[in-house]
Write a protein that holds these residues in place. Sequence first.
Motif, mmCIF file in Angstrom:
data_model
loop_
_atom_site.group_PDB
_atom_site.id
_atom_site.type_symbol
_atom_site.label_atom_id
_atom_site.label_comp_id
_atom_site.label_asym_id
_atom_site.label_seq_id
_atom_site.Cartn_x
_atom_site.Cartn_y
_atom_site.Cartn_z
ATOM 1 N N TRP A 278 -4.025 -0.731 -1.065
ATOM 2 C CA TRP A 278 -5.309 -1.388 -1.024
ATOM 3 C C TRP A 278 -6.285 -0.419 -0.175
ATOM 4 O O TRP A 278 -5.609 0.016 0.787
ATOM 5 N N GLY A 279 -7.491 -0.508 -0.303
ATOM 6 C CA GLY A 279 -8.432 0.266 0.354
ATOM 7 C C GLY A 279 -9.838 -0.649 0.797
ATOM 8 O O GLY A 279 -10.100 -1.646 0.156
ATOM 9 N N SER A 280 -10.349 -0.141 2.113
ATOM 10 C CA SER A 280 -11.295 -0.847 2.446
ATOM 11 C C SER A 280 -12.369 0.000 3.366
ATOM 12 O O SER A 280 -11.994 0.834 3.973
ATOM 13 N N TYR B 141 -10.061 2.591 5.434
ATOM 14 C CA TYR B 141 -9.056 1.719 5.906
ATOM 15 C C TYR B 141 -7.996 1.439 4.940
ATOM 16 O O TYR B 141 -8.275 1.490 3.465
ATOM 17 N N ILE B 142 -6.595 1.647 4.965
ATOM 18 C CA ILE B 142 -5.617 1.459 3.921
ATOM 19 C C ILE B 142 -4.811 0.467 4.487
ATOM 20 O O ILE B 142 -4.547 0.297 5.484
ATOM 21 N N GLN C 159 4.763 -8.141 2.179
ATOM 22 C CA GLN C 159 4.256 -8.182 3.639
ATOM 23 C C GLN C 159 3.369 -6.556 3.561
ATOM 24 O O GLN C 159 3.627 -5.854 2.763
ATOM 25 N N TRP C 160 2.758 -6.625 4.559
ATOM 26 C CA TRP C 160 1.815 -5.108 4.548
ATOM 27 C C TRP C 160 1.621 -4.756 6.036
ATOM 28 O O TRP C 160 1.880 -5.374 7.094
ATOM 29 N N PHE C 161 1.116 -3.612 6.087
ATOM 30 C CA PHE C 161 0.601 -3.138 7.327
ATOM 31 C C PHE C 161 -0.722 -2.796 7.311
ATOM 32 O O PHE C 161 -0.976 -2.085 5.750
ATOM 33 N N THR C 162 -1.546 -2.297 8.110
ATOM 34 C CA THR C 162 -2.919 -1.519 8.095
ATOM 35 C C THR C 162 -2.989 -0.474 8.892
ATOM 36 O O THR C 162 -2.672 -0.447 10.007
#
Length: 392
Positions: free
Chosen positions: A306-308, A364-365, A270-273
């Motif tokens: 992760w990055g964007s 963004y992470i 699972q993830w959050f941003t």
Amino acid sequence: MKRLIYVLCAGLLLMATSESCNETEVGTIDKNDNQAPGQVSNAQVENLNGAAKITYSLPKDKDLLYIRAVYTSKQGVVRETKVSRYLDNLTLEGFGDTDIYEAKLYAVDKSENESAPLIVKVHPKTPPFALVQDLLIATTAFGGLDVAFENETESDVSIVILTNDKLGNFVPIRTLNTKSKIGSFSARDLPAVETRFGLFVRDRWGNLSDTSYVTLTPLYEARLDKTKMKALKMPTDANFYPGNDVDHLFNDDVSASTAYHSIDPVTMPQWFTFDMGQTAKLSRMAWFMRPGWFYALHNPRKVEIWGSNNPNPDGSFDNWVLLATHEQIKPSGLPAGQNSNADNEAAALGETIVFPIDAPAVRYIRFKTLKNWSDGVYVNFTELTMWGNPEK
């Protein structure tokens, strides 16, 4: 009358025999003797790194209690090892060099009588702390330097980084206590100017390696401004308890009173941003576990970061790049609920992820948890901090 006398004498003889048996039972050892046991003999030496294993033949004394071996270090410290009478070998440790030493082996009985010593010459191999020192590699890092090490013998050592303080004194700024076979650690929060560093290794007996020196210029690094950071809720992100949203990770409060906590329906991974509010070439990240539950329950254990710069609004991983994969390791290795001082100290510092120097600058992470400490489906921790070089 004669018959009566014979009966009395027989009785007295029986009593005397009984009393004699009560005082010294057959096969017992007199613990108050002054007779020293025989010598240890036939010593064979196996020289080890910073140590020597000595195998020997035991004396035949029935009251033998233990074998004691001693040697004197170059600093005049007498080091001693004792082993049970049931063992035919012992290991002397703590040698700080590869010189020849005389070790004395004594047999000791239950009355603490010592035999004459058997003198054995030992010639230890290169001590572990010196082996570690020879393989240290220091490299430039964001805000300081990274030190990689190898500890082939997995001995307890301390690796020390030194540099000049504000008064010009060359002092330790970071010490790593480890018995890991391989690893790395860092010194951070240093200015981006040419700096001279020293490195040495110490063992648990106080032996020190020579100090090696290196001059490096740390890369610029700053703690990123948390007031600019905020949650970016995406369609695929995990849900969270009301009052336990992502924004609680940016308030500099590591107590359990404010925290992030996911809620049903969730699964692993699972993830959050979140939006850092600025684009930065990241150097590291630290997250802080929930107090009272260090290395347990819902705290993240294995994660991906992760990055964007342009996340797809559908919540997919399109336009995202994997910056790091990291698994948290409990220093002591103790079971859940049992934490050593080293565990608590590490938890207080936060779990740090170091990003590769060639990682791209991002805004963004996405914090993706693959596994928590309970093998459950919830994620819960209290704070998150980022460092790097923000774009102007």
